[in-house]
Design a protein around this motif. Structure first.
Motif, PDB file in Angstrom:
ATOM      1  N   VAL A  94     -19.843   3.233  14.791  1.00  0.00           N
ATOM      2  CA  VAL A  94     -20.603   3.230  16.045  1.00  0.00           C
ATOM      3  C   VAL A  94     -21.224   1.859  16.305  1.00  0.00           C
ATOM      4  N   SER A  95     -21.726   1.218  15.259  1.00  0.00           N
ATOM      5  CA  SER A  95     -22.339  -0.104  15.461  1.00  0.00           C
ATOM      6  C   SER A  95     -21.308  -1.115  15.951  1.00  0.00           C
ATOM      7  N   THR A  96     -20.098  -1.034  15.434  1.00  0.00           N
ATOM      8  CA  THR A  96     -19.025  -1.929  15.874  1.00  0.00           C
ATOM      9  C   THR A  96     -18.671  -1.663  17.332  1.00  0.00           C
ATOM     10  N   ALA A  97     -18.531  -0.390  17.684  1.00  0.00           N
ATOM     11  CA  ALA A  97     -18.177  -0.028  19.061  1.00  0.00           C
ATOM     12  C   ALA A  97     -19.276  -0.390  20.054  1.00  0.00           C
ATOM     13  N   ALA A  98     -20.532  -0.319  19.613  1.00  0.00           N
ATOM     14  CA  ALA A  98     -21.661  -0.618  20.500  1.00  0.00           C
ATOM     15  C   ALA A  98     -22.053  -2.087  20.467  1.00  0.00           C
ATOM     16  N   ASN A  99     -21.428  -2.854  19.571  1.00  0.00           N
ATOM     17  CA  ASN A  99     -21.734  -4.274  19.406  1.00  0.00           C
ATOM     18  C   ASN A  99     -23.201  -4.503  19.022  1.00  0.00           C
ATOM     19  N   VAL A 100     -23.650  -3.717  18.038  1.00  0.00           N
ATOM     20  CA  VAL A 100     -25.008  -3.845  17.510  1.00  0.00           C
ATOM     21  C   VAL A 100     -24.894  -3.859  15.986  1.00  0.00           C
ATOM     22  N   SER A 101     -25.784  -4.556  15.318  1.00  0.00           N
ATOM     23  CA  SER A 101     -25.676  -4.623  13.861  1.00  0.00           C
ATOM     24  C   SER A 101     -25.894  -3.248  13.245  1.00  0.00           C
ATOM     25  N   LEU A 102     -25.221  -3.019  12.124  1.00  0.00           N
ATOM     26  CA  LEU A 102     -25.320  -1.749  11.427  1.00  0.00           C
ATOM     27  C   LEU A 102     -26.774  -1.474  11.028  1.00  0.00           C
ATOM     28  N   GLY A 103     -27.455  -2.476  10.517  1.00  0.00           N
ATOM     29  CA  GLY A 103     -28.846  -2.313  10.095  1.00  0.00           C
ATOM     30  C   GLY A 103     -29.766  -1.951  11.245  1.00  0.00           C
ATOM     31  N   TYR A 104     -29.545  -2.589  12.387  1.00  0.00           N
ATOM     32  CA  TYR A 104     -30.401  -2.311  13.538  1.00  0.00           C
ATOM     33  C   TYR A 104     -30.157  -0.897  14.063  1.00  0.00           C
ATOM     34  N   LEU A 105     -28.898  -0.474  14.105  1.00  0.00           N
ATOM     35  CA  LEU A 105     -28.585   0.886  14.539  1.00  0.00           C
ATOM     36  C   LEU A 105     -29.224   1.894  13.586  1.00  0.00           C
ATOM     37  N   SER A 106     -29.172   1.600  12.303  1.00  0.00           N
ATOM     38  CA  SER A 106     -29.803   2.478  11.315  1.00  0.00           C
ATOM     39  C   SER A 106     -31.305   2.594  11.565  1.00  0.00           C
ATOM     40  N   GLU A 107     -31.949   1.474  11.857  1.00  0.00           N
ATOM     41  CA  GLU A 107     -33.392   1.489  12.137  1.00  0.00           C
ATOM     42  C   GLU A 107     -33.707   2.283  13.410  1.00  0.00           C
ATOM     43  N   ILE A 108     -32.838   2.191  14.404  1.00  0.00           N
ATOM     44  CA  ILE A 108     -33.024   2.960  15.640  1.00  0.00           C
ATOM     45  C   ILE A 108     -32.913   4.450  15.339  1.00  0.00           C
ATOM     46  N   GLU A 109     -31.886   4.832  14.578  1.00  0.00           N
ATOM     47  CA  GLU A 109     -31.699   6.245  14.240  1.00  0.00           C
ATOM     48  C   GLU A 109     -32.862   6.802  13.422  1.00  0.00           C
ATOM     49  N   ARG A 110     -33.464   5.980  12.584  1.00  0.00           N
ATOM     50  CA  ARG A 110     -34.591   6.435  11.768  1.00  0.00           C
ATOM     51  C   ARG A 110     -35.921   6.347  12.517  1.00  0.00           C
ATOM     52  N   GLY A 111     -35.891   5.881  13.769  1.00  0.00           N
ATOM     53  CA  GLY A 111     -37.107   5.798  14.565  1.00  0.00           C
ATOM     54  C   GLY A 111     -38.007   4.644  14.194  1.00  0.00           C
ATOM     55  N   GLN A 112     -37.459   3.642  13.520  1.00  0.00           N
ATOM     56  CA  GLN A 112     -38.252   2.493  13.114  1.00  0.00           C
ATOM     57  C   GLN A 112     -38.247   1.382  14.154  1.00  0.00           C
ATOM     58  N   LYS A 113     -37.233   1.358  15.009  1.00  0.00           N
ATOM     59  CA  LYS A 113     -37.127   0.350  16.069  1.00  0.00           C
ATOM     60  C   LYS A 113     -36.992   1.041  17.412  1.00  0.00           C
ATOM     61  N   GLU A 114     -37.559   0.423  18.418  1.00  0.00           N
ATOM     62  CA  GLU A 114     -37.492   0.930  19.784  1.00  0.00           C
ATOM     63  C   GLU A 114     -36.367   0.193  20.514  1.00  0.00           C
ATOM     64  N   ALA A 115     -35.328   0.907  20.885  1.00  0.00           N
ATOM     65  CA  ALA A 115     -34.165   0.289  21.526  1.00  0.00           C
ATOM     66  C   ALA A 115     -34.408   0.103  23.019  1.00  0.00           C
ATOM     67  N   SER A 116     -33.883  -0.984  23.571  1.00  0.00           N
ATOM     68  CA  SER A 116     -33.957  -1.213  25.014  1.00  0.00           C
ATOM     69  C   SER A 116     -33.017  -0.239  25.728  1.00  0.00           C
ATOM     70  N   SER A 117     -33.202  -0.119  27.024  1.00  0.00           N
ATOM     71  CA  SER A 117     -32.336   0.779  27.791  1.00  0.00           C
ATOM     72  C   SER A 117     -30.894   0.288  27.770  1.00  0.00           C
ATOM     73  N   GLU A 118     -30.687  -1.036  27.761  1.00  0.00           N
ATOM     74  CA  GLU A 118     -29.332  -1.579  27.707  1.00  0.00           C
ATOM     75  C   GLU A 118     -28.666  -1.234  26.376  1.00  0.00           C
ATOM     76  N   LEU A 119     -29.421  -1.341  25.292  1.00  0.00           N
ATOM     77  CA  LEU A 119     -28.872  -1.031  23.981  1.00  0.00           C
ATOM     78  C   LEU A 119     -28.593   0.464  23.849  1.00  0.00           C
ATOM     79  N   LEU A 120     -29.492   1.298  24.355  1.00  0.00           N
ATOM     80  CA  LEU A 120     -29.255   2.746  24.331  1.00  0.00           C
ATOM     81  C   LEU A 120     -27.994   3.097  25.112  1.00  0.00           C
TER      82      LEU A 120
END
Length: 132
Positions: free
Chosen positions: A26-52
Motif C-alpha cells: 500500500v505504501s508503494t501504491a500510495a507513494n508514501v514511506s512504509l514507516g509513515y503509513l505505519s504511523e498513520i495506521e497506529r494513530g501516531q501521525k495526522e495525515a493530510s487530506s491529500e495523503l489520505l
C-alpha cells in the motif's frame, strides 16, 4: 478522549488487512514511506487530506467511504456516556471499558487515563451487489 487520527488509522488498517495486503504494497501504491503509513495506521501521525486521498486510492476506496466509516465510529463513541469527556483520576484507575453496537459497527472504548482512551471499531463486511 477519542482521537480522530486513531479512528482514521484503524479504518485504514482494517481496509488494508481486509484486502490481505502488506504495508509495503500500500505504501508503494500510495507513494508514501512504509514507516509513515505505519504511523498513520497506529494513530501516531495526522495525515493530510491529500495523503489520505492517495492512501484511499491505493486501497481502491473513495475518501468519502473512509470518512463515512470514521463518522459512524465517532457517532457511536459520542453516544457512549463519558467517552469523549475527561474523567477523574479514580475513574481512570478503573480502566473503564465500554462497548456499543449498531447494526454492522461495534465500538469498544477503554479509558486509559484522563486524557487518553483507546477506541477499537469493528465493522461487518458489506455485501457488494453488482447490477446486471
Amino acid at each position: 478522549m477519542v482521537l480522530l487520527r486513531r479512528v482514521i488509522g484503524d479504518a485504514l488498517r482494517a481496509r488494508r488487512q481486509g484486502q490481505h495486503r502488506t504495508l509495503r504494497e500500500v505504501s508503494t501504491a500510495a507513494n508514501v514511506s512504509l514507516g509513515y503509513l505505519s504511523e498513520i495506521e497506529r494513530g501516531q501521525k495526522e495525515a493530510s487530506s491529500e495523503l489520505l486521498a492517495a492512501i484511499c486510492e491505493a486501497l481502491g476506496a473513495r475518501l468519502s467511504e473512509l470518512l463515512g466509516e470514521v463518522s459512524d465510529t465517532l457517532s457511536l463513541a459520542e453516544e457512549m456516556d463519558g467517552v469523549l469527556v475527561p474523567v477523574d483520576e479514580k475513574t481512570a484507575d478503573d480502566a473503564l471499558r465500554k462497548v456499543a453496537r449498531e447494526s454492522d459497527v461495534a465500538v469498544s472504548v477503554r479509558q486509559d487515563s484522563p486524557l487518553k482512551a483507546t477506541l477499537h471499531a469493528t465493522r461487518k463486511p458489506r455485501e457488494v451487489v453488482y447490477a446486471a
